[in-house]
Design an enzyme around this catalytic site. Structure first.
Site, PDB file in Angstrom:
ATOM      1  N   GLY A   1       0.840  -1.209   0.000  1.00 47.93           N
ATOM      2  CA  GLY A   1       0.000   0.000   0.000  1.00 47.93           C
ATOM      3  C   GLY A   1       0.867   1.248   0.000  1.00 47.93           C
TER       4      GLY A   1
ATOM      5  N   ARG B   1       0.886  -5.228  -5.284  1.00 44.45           N
ATOM      6  CA  ARG B   1       1.074  -6.412  -4.434  1.00 44.45           C
ATOM      7  C   ARG B   1       1.157  -7.578  -5.408  1.00 44.45           C
ATOM      8  NH1 ARG B   1      -3.129  -3.530  -1.306  1.00 44.45           N
ATOM      9  NH2 ARG B   1      -2.136  -2.716   0.567  1.00 44.45           N
TER      10      ARG B   1
ATOM     11  N   ASP C   1       5.549  -5.043   5.927  1.00 42.55           N
ATOM     12  CA  ASP C   1       6.192  -6.318   6.234  1.00 42.55           C
ATOM     13  C   ASP C   1       6.056  -7.354   5.122  1.00 42.55           C
ATOM     14  OD1 ASP C   1       3.514  -6.628   6.821  1.00 42.55           O
ATOM     15  OD2 ASP C   1       3.861  -8.044   8.458  1.00 42.55           O
TER      16      ASP C   1
ATOM     17  N   THR D   1       4.301   2.622   5.499  1.00 43.69           N
ATOM     18  CA  THR D   1       2.893   2.237   5.576  1.00 43.69           C
ATOM     19  C   THR D   1       2.183   3.187   6.532  1.00 43.69           C
ATOM     20  OG1 THR D   1       1.320   0.638   6.502  1.00 43.69           O
ATOM     21  CG2 THR D   1       3.582   0.403   7.236  1.00 43.69           C
TER      22      THR D   1
ATOM     23  N   ASP E   1      -0.161   2.489   8.366  1.00 45.91           N
ATOM     24  CA  ASP E   1      -0.695   1.769   9.532  1.00 45.91           C
ATOM     25  C   ASP E   1       0.206   1.808  10.771  1.00 45.91           C
ATOM     26  OD1 ASP E   1      -2.997   1.083   8.199  1.00 45.91           O
ATOM     27  OD2 ASP E   1      -2.211  -0.835   7.503  1.00 45.91           O
TER      28      ASP E   1
ATOM     29  N   ASP F   1       2.295  -0.246  11.765  1.00 44.42           N
ATOM     30  CA  ASP F   1       2.209  -1.534  12.463  1.00 44.42           C
ATOM     31  C   ASP F   1       3.441  -2.420  12.243  1.00 44.42           C
ATOM     32  OD1 ASP F   1       1.702  -1.957   9.802  1.00 44.42           O
ATOM     33  OD2 ASP F   1       0.002  -3.308  10.112  1.00 44.42           O
TER      34      ASP F   1
ATOM     35  N   ARG G   1      -6.584  -2.280   8.959  1.00 46.26           N
ATOM     36  CA  ARG G   1      -7.248  -3.583   8.831  1.00 46.26           C
ATOM     37  C   ARG G   1      -6.835  -4.505   9.962  1.00 46.26           C
ATOM     38  NH1 ARG G   1      -6.666  -5.799   2.978  1.00 46.26           N
ATOM     39  NH2 ARG G   1      -7.976  -4.013   2.481  1.00 46.26           N
TER      40      ARG G   1
HETATM   41  O1  F6P Z   1      -1.831   0.791   3.722  1.00 44.29           O
HETATM   42  C1  F6P Z   1      -2.397  -0.023   4.706  1.00 44.29           C
HETATM   43  C2  F6P Z   1      -3.862  -0.078   4.496  1.00 44.29           C
HETATM   44  O2  F6P Z   1      -4.229   1.243   4.405  1.00 44.29           O
HETATM   45  C3  F6P Z   1      -4.754  -0.755   5.495  1.00 44.29           C
HETATM   46  O3  F6P Z   1      -5.058  -0.024   6.653  1.00 44.29           O
HETATM   47  C4  F6P Z   1      -5.962  -1.063   4.662  1.00 44.29           C
HETATM   48  O4  F6P Z   1      -6.710  -2.062   5.191  1.00 44.29           O
HETATM   49  C5  F6P Z   1      -5.357  -1.437   3.370  1.00 44.29           C
HETATM   50  O5  F6P Z   1      -4.151  -0.724   3.285  1.00 44.29           O
HETATM   51  C6  F6P Z   1      -6.205  -1.242   2.177  1.00 44.29           C
HETATM   52  O6  F6P Z   1      -5.408  -1.269   1.046  1.00 44.29           O
HETATM   53  P1  F6P Z   1      -5.883  -1.590  -0.418  1.00 44.29           P
HETATM   54  O7  F6P Z   1      -7.163  -0.885  -0.640  1.00 44.29           O
HETATM   55  O8  F6P Z   1      -4.773  -1.072  -1.258  1.00 44.29           O
HETATM   56  O9  F6P Z   1      -6.040  -3.067  -0.499  1.00 44.29           O
END
Ligand code: F6P
Length: 327
Positions: free
Chosen positions: A18, A79, A110, A133, A135, A137, A179
């Site tokens: 992301g 991804r 990660d 990121t 997040d 995390d 998430r």
């Molecule tokens: O970048 C992390 C994050 O924002 C999460 O909090 C979220 O769940 C996810 O990416 C959503 O990403 P995408 O819409 O790209 O799958």
């Protein structure tokens, strides 16, 4: 500081997973850091997928001019499913070898680190990870690139929603990203003065939120803000439950991907600049299979595997703080 034997002559830079505001500042620092230390640099488009598809291009000092203030990532990101297989990684490694790339700077989360670790183990490519990121995390680093911008975006949205919530005496349930982790939810709940917060790490119950709101109403506090991390439930469902249980007029807002974009804050730009530059320095000092971390304001290097072997704990005291300050 360059270790002549260890120094890669050609470095690849990519962003993966992301996107996060500040990734461009990290790309800039990594590219200029590597060129400053004497290496050639190639940008790799769309993360590992671009590596497999040989979507590489030469980068100069000027390639990263004017990007420090831009959200998103000029390299693109993805991804890649294909990269998860040995065959996919072999294809990617062959493309790197064909252009003489011996070192990589991987900016991502990660999942991206697991890929970098596999490339290092299977193909001996020197890899340095930079945590990018929203997040926040990733275990081992106090902050990740993009988090500060994301919480500021969330806080701005909460402030705006508060205006209308107060005008109409409404309860608002606001869903923020996260998430698997509640870092964004916790910080934005404190910064936004929320009445309650739900996070994936400790799922609170709607009943106690109802009690809180009802207690407030008895004292004349009619509007309320409830923050929900996406991994802790849906704002729509929680809003519906609240309106059913206490009969208050409830509205919901999902901030969503707004949090992933926008101009990075100064804090994110500084963090990204430090980390991207430290990645270049690390590669030239002979480090590999490591991630750049920030701990108590200082740069440290940790094994990439730290990111998946450990879980970064959310600060649960923030839950009590939200509760204590919204009476
Ligand atoms: O970048 C992390 C994050 O924002 C999460 O909090 C979220 O769940 C996810 O990416 C959503 O990403 P995408 O819409 O790209 O799958």
């Amino acid at each position: 500081m360059a270790d002549e034997k260890a120094a890669p002559r050609h470095v690849g830079v990519l962003t993966s997973g992301g996107d996060a505001p500040g990734m461009n500042a990290a790309v800039r620092a990594a590219v200029r850091g590597c060129i400053g230390l004497g290496a050639a640099v190639s940008g790799i488009r769309r993360g590992y997928q671009g590596m497999i598809e040989n979507d590489l291009f030469p980068m100069q000092l000027s390639s990263v001019g004017g990007i420090i203030n831009r959200g998103g990532t000029i390299l693109g990101t993805a991804r890649s499913q294909e990269f998860m297989s040995k065959e996919g990684r072999a294809k990617a490694a062959a493309n790197l070898a064909a252009c003489g790339i011996g070192g990589l700077v991987v900016i991502g989360g990660d999942g991206s680190y697991r890929g970098a670790h596999a490339l290092h183990k299977e193909h001996g490519i020197r890899v340095l990870g930079v945590p990018g990121t929203i997040d926040n995390d990733i275990a081992g680093t106090d902050y990740t690139i993009g988090f500060d911008t994301a919480i500021n975006t969330a806080q701005e949205a909460i402030d705006k929603i508060r205006d209308t919530a107060e005008s109409h005496d409404r309860v608002f349930v606001i869903e923020v990203m996260g998430r698997h982790a509640g870092f964004i939810a916790l910080d934005s709940a404190v910064a936004g003065g929320a009445e309650a917060v739900l996070i994936p790490e400790r799922k609170g119950d709607v009943e106690s939120i109802c009690k809180k709101i009802e207690a407030g109403r008895k004292r004349g506090k009619i509007s309320a803000i409830v923050i929900v991390a996406e991994g802790a439930g849906s704002a729509l469902e929680i809003g519906y439950l609240l309106s059913k249980m206490i009969g208050v007029e409830t509205r919901t807002a999902v901030i969503g991907h707004l949090q992933r974009g926008g101009r990075p804050t100064a804090l994110d730009r500084v963090l990204a600049s430090k980390m991207g530059f430290a990645a270049a320095q690390g590669l030239f000092a002979g480090l590999s299979d490591k991630m750049v971390c920030i701990e108590n304001g200082k740069i440290v290097y940790r094994p990439l595997s730290h990111a998946w072997k450990h879980k970064k704990e959310a600060d649960m005291e923030l839950l009590s703080l939200v509760d204590a300050l919204s009476i």
